[in-house]
Design a protein around this motif. Structure first.
Motif, mmCIF file in Angstrom:
data_model
loop_
_atom_site.group_PDB
_atom_site.id
_atom_site.type_symbol
_atom_site.label_atom_id
_atom_site.label_comp_id
_atom_site.label_asym_id
_atom_site.label_seq_id
_atom_site.Cartn_x
_atom_site.Cartn_y
_atom_site.Cartn_z
ATOM 1 N N GLY A 98 0.813 -1.220 0.000
ATOM 2 C CA GLY A 98 0.000 0.000 0.000
ATOM 3 C C GLY A 98 0.837 1.256 0.000
ATOM 4 O O GLY A 98 1.742 1.401 -0.807
ATOM 5 N N ALA A 99 0.529 2.177 0.898
ATOM 6 C CA ALA A 99 1.199 3.476 0.958
ATOM 7 C C ALA A 99 2.643 3.275 1.423
ATOM 8 O O ALA A 99 2.892 2.910 2.561
ATOM 9 N N LEU A 100 3.585 3.524 0.535
ATOM 10 C CA LEU A 100 4.996 3.280 0.811
ATOM 11 C C LEU A 100 5.695 4.529 1.319
ATOM 12 O O LEU A 100 5.256 5.652 1.077
ATOM 13 N N THR A 101 6.820 4.310 1.993
ATOM 14 C CA THR A 101 7.726 5.388 2.368
ATOM 15 C C THR A 101 9.120 5.004 1.900
ATOM 16 O O THR A 101 9.421 3.828 1.668
ATOM 17 N N VAL A 102 9.984 6.006 1.789
ATOM 18 C CA VAL A 102 11.369 5.763 1.382
ATOM 19 C C VAL A 102 12.231 6.911 1.888
ATOM 20 O O VAL A 102 11.745 8.034 2.035
ATOM 21 N N ASP A 103 13.480 6.618 2.177
ATOM 22 C CA ASP A 103 14.479 7.642 2.476
ATOM 23 C C ASP A 103 15.471 7.648 1.324
ATOM 24 O O ASP A 103 15.983 6.594 0.930
ATOM 25 N N VAL A 104 15.729 8.831 0.776
ATOM 26 C CA VAL A 104 16.610 8.981 -0.376
ATOM 27 C C VAL A 104 17.799 9.838 0.020
ATOM 28 O O VAL A 104 17.626 10.863 0.684
ATOM 29 N N GLU A 106 20.151 12.661 -0.133
ATOM 30 C CA GLU A 106 19.998 13.996 -0.700
ATOM 31 C C GLU A 106 20.966 14.213 -1.864
ATOM 32 O O GLU A 106 20.662 14.950 -2.804
ATOM 33 N N HIS A 107 22.113 13.559 -1.812
ATOM 34 C CA HIS A 107 23.124 13.718 -2.853
ATOM 35 C C HIS A 107 22.897 12.788 -4.038
ATOM 36 O O HIS A 107 23.795 12.600 -4.865
ATOM 37 N N ASN A 108 21.714 12.204 -4.131
ATOM 38 C CA ASN A 108 21.358 11.340 -5.246
ATOM 39 C C ASN A 108 20.108 11.928 -5.926
ATOM 40 O O ASN A 108 19.007 11.398 -5.798
ATOM 41 N N PRO A 109 20.291 13.038 -6.653
ATOM 42 C CA PRO A 109 19.125 13.713 -7.238
ATOM 43 C C PRO A 109 18.383 12.872 -8.270
ATOM 44 O O PRO A 109 17.179 13.051 -8.456
ATOM 45 N N GLN A 110 19.067 11.938 -8.937
ATOM 46 C CA GLN A 110 18.368 11.086 -9.896
ATOM 47 C C GLN A 110 17.331 10.225 -9.179
ATOM 48 O O GLN A 110 16.204 10.085 -9.650
ATOM 49 N N ALA A 111 17.706 9.637 -8.050
ATOM 50 C CA ALA A 111 16.762 8.812 -7.288
ATOM 51 C C ALA A 111 15.623 9.671 -6.743
ATOM 52 O O ALA A 111 14.451 9.277 -6.803
ATOM 53 N N HIS A 112 15.954 10.840 -6.229
ATOM 54 C CA HIS A 112 14.927 11.736 -5.696
ATOM 55 C C HIS A 112 13.920 12.075 -6.794
ATOM 56 O O HIS A 112 12.701 12.015 -6.586
ATOM 57 N N GLY A 113 14.420 12.395 -7.978
ATOM 58 C CA GLY A 113 13.538 12.703 -9.096
ATOM 59 C C GLY A 113 12.686 11.507 -9.513
ATOM 60 O O GLY A 113 11.499 11.653 -9.823
ATOM 61 N N PHE A 120 5.789 9.988 -5.028
ATOM 62 C CA PHE A 120 6.208 10.239 -3.650
ATOM 63 C C PHE A 120 6.317 11.737 -3.413
ATOM 64 O O PHE A 120 6.622 12.506 -4.333
ATOM 65 N N VAL A 121 6.065 12.150 -2.184
ATOM 66 C CA VAL A 121 6.225 13.548 -1.781
ATOM 67 C C VAL A 121 7.214 13.611 -0.630
ATOM 68 O O VAL A 121 7.323 12.686 0.179
ATOM 69 N N ASP A 122 7.953 14.717 -0.585
ATOM 70 C CA ASP A 122 8.909 14.928 0.505
ATOM 71 C C ASP A 122 8.145 15.160 1.803
ATOM 72 O O ASP A 122 7.176 15.924 1.828
ATOM 73 N N THR A 123 8.591 14.501 2.866
ATOM 74 C CA THR A 123 7.937 14.674 4.163
ATOM 75 C C THR A 123 8.883 15.156 5.249
ATOM 76 O O THR A 123 8.446 15.479 6.347
ATOM 77 N N GLY A 124 10.178 15.211 4.959
ATOM 78 C CA GLY A 124 11.140 15.665 5.954
ATOM 79 C C GLY A 124 12.562 15.418 5.488
ATOM 80 O O GLY A 124 12.806 14.926 4.381
ATOM 81 N N LEU A 142 4.528 7.898 -0.210
ATOM 82 C CA LEU A 142 3.620 7.730 -1.340
ATOM 83 C C LEU A 142 2.207 7.631 -0.782
ATOM 84 O O LEU A 142 1.881 6.650 -0.123
ATOM 85 N N PRO A 143 1.397 8.620 -1.032
ATOM 86 C CA PRO A 143 0.014 8.532 -0.568
ATOM 87 C C PRO A 143 -0.660 7.298 -1.178
ATOM 88 O O PRO A 143 -0.349 6.903 -2.303
#
Length: 148
Positions: A98-104, A106-113, A120-124, A142-143
């Motif tokens: 279902g609703a997933l979370t992930v930590d990316v 910060e120095h990996n902008p390709q993964a963040h994108g 996914f939306v940034d939460t912190g 991910l809602p």
């Protein structure tokens, strides 16, 4: 379907894929960082999460590791990036959890994108990674109704 649950005898190939993927995408890591992480991935992380692998006629192309609804790892063969495999692995994970979370990193902008394009939306943010090293993390969620 080319996505299946990991078998224990997959671990050596998963570790090798992890290293190729990290070298292609984590240019902020020094060789010493990779050397330090390799035995942790091999001896702890691969067995600490539920893993699903994407393997087709061209071979093992990627894998996703989940701890509950947290995406702990998503790694692809560098030459197979951009073929929809990461999306298919996330679709599979979302179908399971279902609703997933992930930590990316910060120095990996390709993964963040990639995660943002998926929905996914940034939460912190945390200034340190999970091992207390100075690699900031972006927390994402991910809602349940996102990405389809």
């Amino acid at each position: 379907m080319p996505i299946r649950e990991r078998r224990r005898d997959d671990n050596p190939r998963l570790l090798a894929l992890w290293e190729r993927s990290v070298r292609a995408t984590h240019d902020f890591l020094a060789e010493a960082d990779i050397d330090e992480l390799r035995p942790q991935v091999r001896d702890v992380y691969l067995d600490a999460v539920d893993i699903w692998v994407f393997e087709d006629a061209d071979g093992l192309a990627g894998f996703v590791g989940l701890a509950d609804a947290q995406v702990e790892m998503l790694f692809l063969e560098p030459q197979r990036r951009g073929q929809g495999i990461g999306t298919r692995l996330l679709d599979h994970a979302r179908g399971l959890r279902g609703a997933l979370t992930v930590d990316v990193n910060e120095h990996n902008p390709q993964a963040h994108g990639f995660y943002r394009r998926y929905g996914f939306v940034d939460t912190g943010r945390s200034p340190l990674d999970g091992q207390g090293r100075p690699f900031p993390l972006i927390h994402m969620a991910l809602p349940r109704d996102a990405a389809g």
